[in-house]
Design a protein around this motif. Structure first.
Motif, PDB file in Angstrom:
ATOM      1  N   UNK A  70     -54.850  18.429  56.881  1.00  0.00           N
ATOM      2  CA  UNK A  70     -54.243  19.609  56.459  1.00  0.00           C
ATOM      3  C   UNK A  70     -54.161  19.663  55.070  1.00  0.00           C
ATOM      4  N   UNK A  98     -44.120   7.831  50.179  1.00  0.00           N
ATOM      5  CA  UNK A  98     -43.262   8.351  51.207  1.00  0.00           C
ATOM      6  C   UNK A  98     -43.175   7.675  52.575  1.00  0.00           C
ATOM      7  N   UNK A 138     -37.141   1.496  55.350  1.00  0.00           N
ATOM      8  CA  UNK A 138     -35.930   1.961  55.887  1.00  0.00           C
ATOM      9  C   UNK A 138     -35.603   1.449  57.181  1.00  0.00           C
ATOM     10  N   UNK A 142     -34.249  12.097  58.706  1.00  0.00           N
ATOM     11  CA  UNK A 142     -34.013  13.201  57.427  1.00  0.00           C
ATOM     12  C   UNK A 142     -35.027  14.200  57.856  1.00  0.00           C
ATOM     13  N   UNK A 180     -35.906  18.832  57.875  1.00  0.00           N
ATOM     14  CA  UNK A 180     -35.448  20.271  58.152  1.00  0.00           C
ATOM     15  C   UNK A 180     -34.735  19.936  59.589  1.00  0.00           C
ATOM     16  N   UNK A 215     -34.177  28.278  58.392  1.00  0.00           N
ATOM     17  CA  UNK A 215     -34.993  28.881  57.625  1.00  0.00           C
ATOM     18  C   UNK A 215     -36.403  27.961  56.850  1.00  0.00           C
ATOM     19  N   UNK A 216     -36.072  26.785  56.716  1.00  0.00           N
ATOM     20  CA  UNK A 216     -37.124  25.993  56.303  1.00  0.00           C
ATOM     21  C   UNK A 216     -38.138  25.676  57.348  1.00  0.00           C
ATOM     22  N   UNK A 256     -42.282  26.825  57.755  1.00  0.00           N
ATOM     23  CA  UNK A 256     -43.180  25.995  58.071  1.00  0.00           C
ATOM     24  C   UNK A 256     -44.227  26.363  59.261  1.00  0.00           C
ATOM     25  N   UNK A 274     -46.136  29.379  58.290  1.00  0.00           N
ATOM     26  CA  UNK A 274     -47.475  28.784  57.190  1.00  0.00           C
ATOM     27  C   UNK A 274     -48.589  28.107  58.359  1.00  0.00           C
ATOM     28  N   UNK A 280     -45.636  20.539  65.830  1.00  0.00           N
ATOM     29  CA  UNK A 280     -44.599  21.012  64.938  1.00  0.00           C
ATOM     30  C   UNK A 280     -43.222  21.156  65.732  1.00  0.00           C
ATOM     31  N   UNK A 304     -31.462  23.882  50.132  1.00  0.00           N
ATOM     32  CA  UNK A 304     -32.077  25.155  49.746  1.00  0.00           C
ATOM     33  C   UNK A 304     -31.553  26.335  49.889  1.00  0.00           C
ATOM     34  N   UNK A 305     -30.334  26.542  50.693  1.00  0.00           N
ATOM     35  CA  UNK A 305     -29.680  27.938  50.796  1.00  0.00           C
ATOM     36  C   UNK A 305     -28.841  27.859  49.505  1.00  0.00           C
ATOM     37  N   UNK A 348     -39.624  23.166  49.457  1.00  0.00           N
ATOM     38  CA  UNK A 348     -39.838  24.540  50.105  1.00  0.00           C
ATOM     39  C   UNK A 348     -39.647  25.688  49.383  1.00  0.00           C
ATOM     40  N   UNK A 349     -38.725  25.635  48.506  1.00  0.00           N
ATOM     41  CA  UNK A 349     -38.371  26.925  47.887  1.00  0.00           C
ATOM     42  C   UNK A 349     -39.455  27.366  46.710  1.00  0.00           C
ATOM     43  N   UNK A 400     -40.735  13.490  45.763  1.00  0.00           N
ATOM     44  CA  UNK A 400     -41.301  13.342  47.364  1.00  0.00           C
ATOM     45  C   UNK A 400     -40.799  12.145  47.649  1.00  0.00           C
ATOM     46  N   UNK A 441     -34.740  10.346  50.969  1.00  0.00           N
ATOM     47  CA  UNK A 441     -33.512   9.471  50.269  1.00  0.00           C
ATOM     48  C   UNK A 441     -32.474   9.426  51.602  1.00  0.00           C
ATOM     49  N   UNK A 467     -47.092  27.170  45.924  1.00  0.00           N
ATOM     50  CA  UNK A 467     -47.735  27.250  47.276  1.00  0.00           C
ATOM     51  C   UNK A 467     -48.231  25.987  47.826  1.00  0.00           C
ATOM     52  N   UNK A 489     -45.560  23.630  49.024  1.00  0.00           N
ATOM     53  CA  UNK A 489     -44.979  23.978  50.487  1.00  0.00           C
ATOM     54  C   UNK A 489     -46.129  23.137  51.413  1.00  0.00           C
ATOM     55  N   UNK A 529     -44.900  19.733  51.543  1.00  0.00           N
ATOM     56  CA  UNK A 529     -43.775  19.495  52.232  1.00  0.00           C
ATOM     57  C   UNK A 529     -43.983  19.492  53.699  1.00  0.00           C
ATOM     58  N   UNK A 530     -44.868  20.303  54.078  1.00  0.00           N
ATOM     59  CA  UNK A 530     -45.149  20.375  55.666  1.00  0.00           C
ATOM     60  C   UNK A 530     -45.830  19.157  55.925  1.00  0.00           C
ATOM     61  N   UNK A 562     -43.173  16.565  56.474  1.00  0.00           N
ATOM     62  CA  UNK A 562     -42.557  16.557  57.609  1.00  0.00           C
ATOM     63  C   UNK A 562     -43.129  15.677  58.701  1.00  0.00           C
TER      64      UNK A 562
END
Lengths: 239, 239
Positions: free
Chosen positions: A167, A181, A188, A199, A201, A208-209, A213, A216, A227, B50-51, B76-77, B95, B98, B141, B144, B147-148, B151
């Motif tokens: 991706x 990461x 951990x 951890x 979303x 929202x996140x 995703x 996208x 996902x 984020x919110x 993401x924002x 990145x 935590x 962009x 994001x 970030x995906x 995840x």
């Protein structure tokens, strides 16, 4: 020195051979030709694919001394796949992900052993201890469960990295940026259970996140499916 | 010394605060009370969920000097969630995964920065370089997409470990036996791509083992679903 014949020259066989070199009188036997197979080894380790184990056992039965100790290296096959010959039988399963050309510190690799009596267990244990600090007795049923967990924890994990790599490559982003990461995610585990250290979303129920995703990923249906499934599973486990 | 106000005392805020301690004149501001917020910091880092980012930005707008540099820490924002005030705006996204009480080597953590002009980018870059050797410019962009991928590579991976841990616990097997395997799976990323180092029954198209696993997982429908989907995905990617 113990005489050990390792039959099979694939990933497992060749790594085992290297690990025993200098610590035992070891040969690595080609599983097709069986040339170099000895009559009087202390242990024969059949390190071939699951489907081929029974066949190799049958073929060496004519060559090796009656009452020899013969073990296979499979996580999924039960011990009794070796039944039916004049062997003492066992399992010698190193739990590791082997890739050719990547060296391993064998001392850290757990080796799971199984046999049909205490003296064979002791023999397998003392041989396993030549190469590993972590020798564990485990029966065939529990070994199957362990193998399933290792598929989840290793094969599937590596595949998620493959998808992430693919991706990011499409987007012109270097996958190695994720390495710190990933390493921290593993580190951990030394401090807390994976459940506790979750951890992201999904565990935050950050819909929202998650929606941003999944929107996208609409042009990546294969990743999108995983996902959604994994997000659902996290939400289910962390209500 | 640079004056940095970190707003938010959650995981990201408190780790950033620790990382900057001694390297900048830093305070960690409670995002609800905003007490201790300074008028003239060189950088305000909004490290809240984020919110809550837009709301915090609005609330500090009345207090801080016009033209201040204000950045958020979200993967993401977009940058423009900070629009609409007399700020220079930016993103300061470390990145990392935590967890409170787990110390981090910040120097290895990549920090992704974004701003609206070259001089702000330079300012963010020099501040990020105080705590990280790995400062990368990246627009909203691409952040994001990153970030995906994170995840997939971290949150989902950790969840697979959670499922494995839970499954093994039921069977009376210690999850820590898998740690050497997991560590090696990560270590292999130093040598080859995850695609190249894929192992396991799915990549071998070993349908017998796969069936034995899915049979065994019939009483764990949640794991079974993920097992099948991930196996299908591996087979699709490694035909």
């Amino acid at each position: 020195m113990k005489k050990i014949d390792i039959i099979g020259q694939g990933n497992v066989g060749s790594h085992l051979y290297k690990a025993f070199a200098g610590k035992a009188d070891v040969v690595n036997v080609n599983s097709r030709t069986l040339s170099e197979l000895r009559f009087d080894a202390d242990l024969y380790i059949i390190a071939v694919s699951d489907n081929a184990i029974a066949n190799v056992a049958e073929r060496i039965a004519g060559t090796v001394r009656n009452g020899s100790l013969v073990a296979h290296t499979s996580g999924t096959m039960t011990i009794d796949i070796l039944d039916g010959h004049d062997f003492r039988i066992g399992v010698f399963y190193p739990l590791q992900t082997f890739s050719k050309n990547v060296n391993l510190d064998y001392q850290k690799i757990p080796i799971f052993i199984e046999a049909q009596n205490e003296s064979d267990l002791k023999e397998l244990s003392s041989i396993a201890a030549l190469i590993s600090r972590n020798v564990v007795r485990m029966d065939s049923e529990r070994r199957k469960d362990l193998h399933i967990a290792s598929v989840l924890s290793c094969n599937f994990v590596n595949h998620l990295w493959t998808l992430a790599d693919k991706y990011l490559e499409e987007k012109g982003i270097d996958f190695t940026l994720l390495r710190p990461l990933i390493e921290e995610t593993v580190r951990k585990l030394e401090h807390c259970s994976p459940f506790e250290s979750q951890t992201g979303p999904a565990v935050r129920h950050d819909s929202k996140t998650i929606r941003s995703h999944t929107d996208r990923l609409s042009d990546h249906p294969e990743i999108l499916k995983l996902y959604k499934d994994l997000t659902d599973s996290i939400e289910l486990n962390h209500p």
